[in-house]
Design a protein around this motif. Structure first.
Motif, PDB file in Angstrom:
ATOM      1  N   ASN A  80       0.804  -1.218   0.000  1.00  0.00           N
ATOM      2  CA  ASN A  80       0.000   0.000   0.000  1.00  0.00           C
ATOM      3  C   ASN A  80       0.837   1.270   0.000  1.00  0.00           C
ATOM      4  OD1 ASN A  80      -2.360  -1.556   0.102  1.00  0.00           O
ATOM      5  ND2 ASN A  80      -2.247  -1.678   2.346  1.00  0.00           N
ATOM      6  N   THR A  81       2.128   1.139  -0.257  1.00  0.00           N
ATOM      7  CA  THR A  81       2.972   2.332  -0.283  1.00  0.00           C
ATOM      8  C   THR A  81       2.615   3.176  -1.487  1.00  0.00           C
ATOM      9  OG1 THR A  81       4.619   1.018  -1.415  1.00  0.00           O
ATOM     10  CG2 THR A  81       4.889   1.294   0.951  1.00  0.00           C
ATOM     11  N   GLU A  82       2.832   4.510  -1.400  1.00  0.00           N
ATOM     12  CA  GLU A  82       2.379   5.438  -2.423  1.00  0.00           C
ATOM     13  C   GLU A  82       3.266   5.454  -3.641  1.00  0.00           C
ATOM     14  OE1 GLU A  82       1.878   9.201  -0.625  1.00  0.00           O
ATOM     15  OE2 GLU A  82       0.236   8.567   0.684  1.00  0.00           O
ATOM     16  N   ASP A  83       4.549   5.274  -3.487  1.00  0.00           N
ATOM     17  CA  ASP A  83       5.439   5.298  -4.638  1.00  0.00           C
ATOM     18  C   ASP A  83       6.596   4.324  -4.429  1.00  0.00           C
ATOM     19  OD1 ASP A  83       6.450   8.517  -3.431  1.00  0.00           O
ATOM     20  OD2 ASP A  83       7.199   6.549  -2.836  1.00  0.00           O
ATOM     21  N   ALA A  84       7.466   4.230  -5.426  1.00  0.00           N
ATOM     22  CA  ALA A  84       8.554   3.251  -5.364  1.00  0.00           C
ATOM     23  C   ALA A  84       9.543   3.563  -4.250  1.00  0.00           C
ATOM     24  CB  ALA A  84       9.287   3.212  -6.717  1.00  0.00           C
ATOM     25  N   ASP A  85       9.818   4.869  -4.009  1.00  0.00           N
ATOM     26  CA  ASP A  85      10.766   5.221  -2.953  1.00  0.00           C
ATOM     27  C   ASP A  85      10.233   4.819  -1.600  1.00  0.00           C
ATOM     28  OD1 ASP A  85      12.430   6.265  -4.867  1.00  0.00           O
ATOM     29  OD2 ASP A  85      11.641   8.321  -4.660  1.00  0.00           O
ATOM     30  N   ALA A  86       8.952   5.037  -1.369  1.00  0.00           N
ATOM     31  CA  ALA A  86       8.367   4.660  -0.084  1.00  0.00           C
ATOM     32  C   ALA A  86       8.391   3.142   0.078  1.00  0.00           C
ATOM     33  CB  ALA A  86       6.931   5.174   0.010  1.00  0.00           C
ATOM     34  N   ALA A  87       8.175   2.392  -1.004  1.00  0.00           N
ATOM     35  CA  ALA A  87       8.225   0.938  -0.921  1.00  0.00           C
ATOM     36  C   ALA A  87       9.627   0.456  -0.571  1.00  0.00           C
ATOM     37  CB  ALA A  87       7.781   0.327  -2.258  1.00  0.00           C
ATOM     38  N   ALA A  88      10.620   1.110  -1.185  1.00  0.00           N
ATOM     39  CA  ALA A  88      11.997   0.715  -0.873  1.00  0.00           C
ATOM     40  C   ALA A  88      12.327   1.006   0.575  1.00  0.00           C
ATOM     41  CB  ALA A  88      12.966   1.445  -1.804  1.00  0.00           C
ATOM     42  N   ASP A  89      11.881   2.186   1.086  1.00  0.00           N
ATOM     43  CA  ASP A  89      12.129   2.507   2.483  1.00  0.00           C
ATOM     44  C   ASP A  89      11.443   1.499   3.393  1.00  0.00           C
ATOM     45  OD1 ASP A  89      13.593   4.636   1.651  1.00  0.00           O
ATOM     46  OD2 ASP A  89      11.952   6.096   1.874  1.00  0.00           O
ATOM     47  N   SER A  90      10.238   1.071   3.014  1.00  0.00           N
ATOM     48  CA  SER A  90       9.508   0.121   3.842  1.00  0.00           C
ATOM     49  C   SER A  90      10.218  -1.215   3.904  1.00  0.00           C
ATOM     50  CB  SER A  90       8.085  -0.075   3.309  1.00  0.00           C
ATOM     51  OG  SER A  90       7.397  -1.038   4.065  1.00  0.00           O
ATOM     52  N   VAL A  91      10.750  -1.697   2.767  1.00  0.00           N
ATOM     53  CA  VAL A  91      11.485  -2.957   2.754  1.00  0.00           C
ATOM     54  C   VAL A  91      12.721  -2.859   3.630  1.00  0.00           C
ATOM     55  CG1 VAL A  91      12.775  -4.532   1.280  1.00  0.00           C
ATOM     56  CG2 VAL A  91      10.589  -3.611   0.499  1.00  0.00           C
ATOM     57  N   THR A  92      13.379  -1.687   3.585  1.00  0.00           N
ATOM     58  CA  THR A  92      14.578  -1.515   4.403  1.00  0.00           C
ATOM     59  C   THR A  92      14.234  -1.555   5.879  1.00  0.00           C
ATOM     60  OG1 THR A  92      15.573  -0.187   2.664  1.00  0.00           O
ATOM     61  CG2 THR A  92      16.535  -0.007   4.860  1.00  0.00           C
ATOM     62  N   GLU A  93      13.104  -0.924   6.265  1.00  0.00           N
ATOM     63  CA  GLU A  93      12.769  -0.837   7.670  1.00  0.00           C
ATOM     64  C   GLU A  93      12.257  -2.155   8.243  1.00  0.00           C
ATOM     65  OE1 GLU A  93       9.967   2.276   7.905  1.00  0.00           O
ATOM     66  OE2 GLU A  93      11.401   3.896   7.495  1.00  0.00           O
ATOM     67  N   ARG A  94      11.652  -3.007   7.400  1.00  0.00           N
ATOM     68  CA  ARG A  94      11.042  -4.207   7.951  1.00  0.00           C
ATOM     69  C   ARG A  94      12.072  -5.286   8.276  1.00  0.00           C
ATOM     70  NH1 ARG A  94      10.681  -8.452   4.403  1.00  0.00           N
ATOM     71  NH2 ARG A  94      11.115  -7.988   2.212  1.00  0.00           N
ATOM     72  N   GLY A  95      13.355  -5.111   7.943  1.00  0.00           N
ATOM     73  CA  GLY A  95      14.380  -6.100   8.246  1.00  0.00           C
ATOM     74  C   GLY A  95      14.215  -7.344   7.396  1.00  0.00           C
ATOM     75  N   ILE A  96      14.392  -8.509   8.000  1.00  0.00           N
ATOM     76  CA  ILE A  96      14.266  -9.770   7.276  1.00  0.00           C
ATOM     77  C   ILE A  96      13.223 -10.627   7.975  1.00  0.00           C
ATOM     78  CG2 ILE A  96      16.619  -9.723   6.387  1.00  0.00           C
ATOM     79  CD1 ILE A  96      17.448 -11.551   8.633  1.00  0.00           C
ATOM     80  N   ASP A  97      12.516 -11.439   7.191  1.00  0.00           N
ATOM     81  CA  ASP A  97      11.499 -12.292   7.787  1.00  0.00           C
ATOM     82  C   ASP A  97      12.114 -13.609   8.231  1.00  0.00           C
ATOM     83  OD1 ASP A  97      11.906 -13.769   5.519  1.00  0.00           O
ATOM     84  OD2 ASP A  97      10.110 -13.038   4.496  1.00  0.00           O
ATOM     85  N   GLY A  98      11.260 -14.523   8.716  1.00  0.00           N
ATOM     86  CA  GLY A  98      11.761 -15.759   9.297  1.00  0.00           C
ATOM     87  C   GLY A  98      12.484 -16.647   8.311  1.00  0.00           C
ATOM     88  N   ILE A  99      11.929 -16.787   7.093  1.00  0.00           N
ATOM     89  CA  ILE A  99      12.566 -17.649   6.093  1.00  0.00           C
ATOM     90  C   ILE A  99      13.931 -17.103   5.696  1.00  0.00           C
ATOM     91  CG2 ILE A  99      12.343 -18.555   3.754  1.00  0.00           C
ATOM     92  CD1 ILE A  99       9.347 -18.619   4.140  1.00  0.00           C
TER      93      ILE A  99
END
Length: 344
Positions: A80-99
């Protein structure tokens, strides 16, 4: 809840607040050290059971936990991020998942342990069992301490928390409360498969396949640098003057063995691909007892009593006691040298 966890109060505050996943890492390290260093446990399958995760997973998990102390969010949160930059920032902030965390743990473990071994190779301790155990354990403990400190600095809602209780509850509900008979049958099949696989691995570890059984017999001499070499054997001897040799026996029979080594000097006649012993002197007899995978070396002197050209200096290896008339035909192993013995 307080009544059930009052035992935590007996531990220091850093131990009480240690996350469950990091505590499990330290538990595996401790169990591996105990199962390897305690004589009664070192020969049991526990050494392998704890050794595999200790080498292939635990160091990498502690290292990744130190690098990524924050909880990982599902990539679905980024849709649901508004643009590509916000999506990239979100991926950076969420760290890594369990897998991703599990995959990186295996990968970094496979990289870290050989590097630690390479460093040990240039130290006085070398690549041996105890130095490897101490080095890998020390690295893991330091990584766990760093991971715990970094995780504690984060807000509680951002810290990594392994939902092991949720996993257990979900697994119990799936196994014991199936939605249909088909799910129940699949659950039974899954449990049976896991039990069969566990039993197979346990049997393979507890009853390893016995390799080829054999014993070694060989002759060595002292090299110029003081090391034993399979070269420079004496070719000419003088009667009454001793010559030095080293006889070696190696036990690969997968059980203790009592050996006998008989040393003979023989005058032989070779004709039509057959060898006939005309005369022989029995010079020495050794009786080493060896455990499996043990090697025995015995320096000794040979003092020939007969003279002649092309005499056969023969070493015969027997299990248990030799017969009254030892020969090449009755020996378990045999080595010999052709020598010329001259009168002084």
């Amino acid at each position: 809840m307080a009544g059930r966890e009052h035992w935590r109060l007996y531990f220091p505050e850093p131990v009480r607040t240690l996350p469950a996943d990091l505590a499990a890492v330290l538990a595996v390290v401790a169990l591996q050290l105990l199962s390897t260093l305690i004589p009664g446990l070192s020969d049991t399958p526990l050494r392998v059971v704890f050794g595999l995760p200790f080498v292939l997973f635990i160091p990498g998990y502690a290292f990744i936990a130190a690098l990524f102390p924050e909880a990982g969010a599902s990539p679905e949160n980024d849709e649901n991020t508004e643009d590509a930059d916000a999506a990239a920032d979100s991926v950076t902030e969420r760290g890594i998942d369990g897998i991703e965390r599990v995959a990186l743990s295996f990968g970094t473990s496979i990289a870290i342990v050989p590097l630690l071994g390479l460093v040990l190779n240039f130290t006085p301790w070398g690549i041996r069992l105890v130095p490897i155990l101490v080095t890998v354990s020390g690295f893991t403990v330091v990584a766990v301490a760093v991971a715990a400190a970094r995780r504690k600095q984060l807000p509680e809602d951002e810290r990594l928390v392994v939902p092991y209780r949720q996993w257990l509850e979900t697994a119990a509900a799936e196994l014991f409360e199936p939605d249909s008979r088909t799910d129940a049958a699949l659950n039974v099949l899954l449990v049976a498969s896991v039990l069969l696989a566990t039993a197979s691995v346990g049997y393979a570890v507890a009853v390893p396949k016995t390799g080829e059984s054999f014993s070694e017999l060989y002759l060595l001499t002292d090299g110029e640098d003081g090391e034993l070499v399979a070269d420079n054997y004496p070719e000419e001897l003088v009667r009454g003057e001793p010559a030095s040799l080293v006889v070696g026996v190696g036990n690969q029979e997968h059980q203790p063995e009592q050996y006998s080594v008989v040393v003979l000097l023989q005058r032989v006649e070779v004709a039509n691909n057959s060898t006939t012993v005309l005369e022989e002197d029995r010079l020495r007899t050794f009786t080493p007892r060896l455990e499996h995978n043990e090697t025995w070396h015995r320096p000794h002197r040979i003092e020939p009593t007969m003279t002649g050209e092309r005499l056969r200096l023969t070493y015969l290896l027997y299990k248990e006691a030799p017969p009254s008339s030892p020969s090449v035909e009755t020996a378990y192993r045999e080595v010999h040298l052709w020598v010329t013995v001259r009168d002084g």
